[in-house]
Design a protein around this motif. Structure first.
Motif, short mmCIF file in Angstrom:
data_model
loop_
_atom_site.label_atom_id
_atom_site.label_comp_id
_atom_site.label_asym_id
_atom_site.label_seq_id
_atom_site.Cartn_x
_atom_site.Cartn_y
_atom_site.Cartn_z
N THR A 64 59.05 64.03 6.56
CA THR A 64 59.00 65.09 7.36
C THR A 64 57.62 65.20 8.20
N GLU A 139 56.00 75.25 14.40
CA GLU A 139 56.53 76.46 15.20
C GLU A 139 57.66 75.91 16.09
N ARG A 140 57.66 74.92 16.62
CA ARG A 140 58.51 74.20 17.45
C ARG A 140 59.99 73.94 16.52
N MET A 141 59.61 73.41 15.30
CA MET A 141 60.92 73.19 14.12
C MET A 141 61.64 74.70 13.98
N SER A 142 60.68 75.53 13.59
CA SER A 142 61.33 76.83 13.15
C SER A 142 60.29 78.11 13.40
N SER A 144 60.30 81.26 13.78
CA SER A 144 60.38 82.53 13.16
C SER A 144 60.13 82.34 11.67
N ARG A 145 59.90 81.09 11.16
CA ARG A 145 59.53 81.21 9.76
C ARG A 145 58.07 80.82 9.37
#
Length: 159
Positions: A64, A139-142, A144-145
């Motif tokens: 990751t 933020e690019r990966m997800s 909203s989370r």
């Protein structure tokens, strides 16, 4: 899977596996690293199927940090659990000294003294100046989370 070879390998094989794993985790991309680790797992599958299974277990998760593309200084910190374990230890030591856990002893709603008082003992994370890069990658990966408290980003200056 940790970045250590499985413990039940013969010493000479364990050294070889360690070298190959280290080389994979130093790869320029997660795709290359994953390919190298999968090739190693295939090699081990014939003679040491348990070791191959251990290597494959959690393989994606171990890559990751590499996938996020954070700079090496911060990546080195994120690959280890030392900073988390240190924080937990400090908080545990301070919380054992608390005699009365009443609401009025808490410095602010929901912030136990075990977290706020020992803050002076916390040191900056190596690579802290790259935390905005990490946040942007998350933020690019997800988008909203990702929710990083402002207090975590405090004192992070990026030029």
């Amino acid at each position: 899977m940790s970045k250590r070879p499985p413990t039940k390998l013969p010493d000479d094989l364990a050294k070889t596996v360690t070298k190959k794993m280290r080389a994979a985790y130093q790869a320029p991309s997660a795709v290359i690293a994953e390919a190298q680790l999968e090739a190693l797992a295939r090699e081990l599958a014939h003679t040491h199927p348990g070791a191959a299974g251990s290597l494959r277990e959690g393989l994606a998760e171990t890559l990751t940090v590499l996938r996020l593309g954070v700079p090496p200084t911060l990546a080195r910190t994120l690959r280890s659990t030392n900073c988390i374990e240190s924080m937990i230890s400090i908080c545990r030591n301070h919380s054992t000294n608390v005699k009365n856990w009443q609401a009025e002893t808490w410095p602010s709603a929901g912030a136990p003294p075990a977290w706020s008082r020992p803050a002076k003992q916390f040191r900056r994370v190596n690579g802290h100046m790259h935390l905005p890069v990490l946040r942007a990658a998350l933020e690019r990966m997800s988008p909203s989370r990702v929710s990083v408290p402002t207090v975590m980003m405090r004192n992070v200056n990026v030029a």
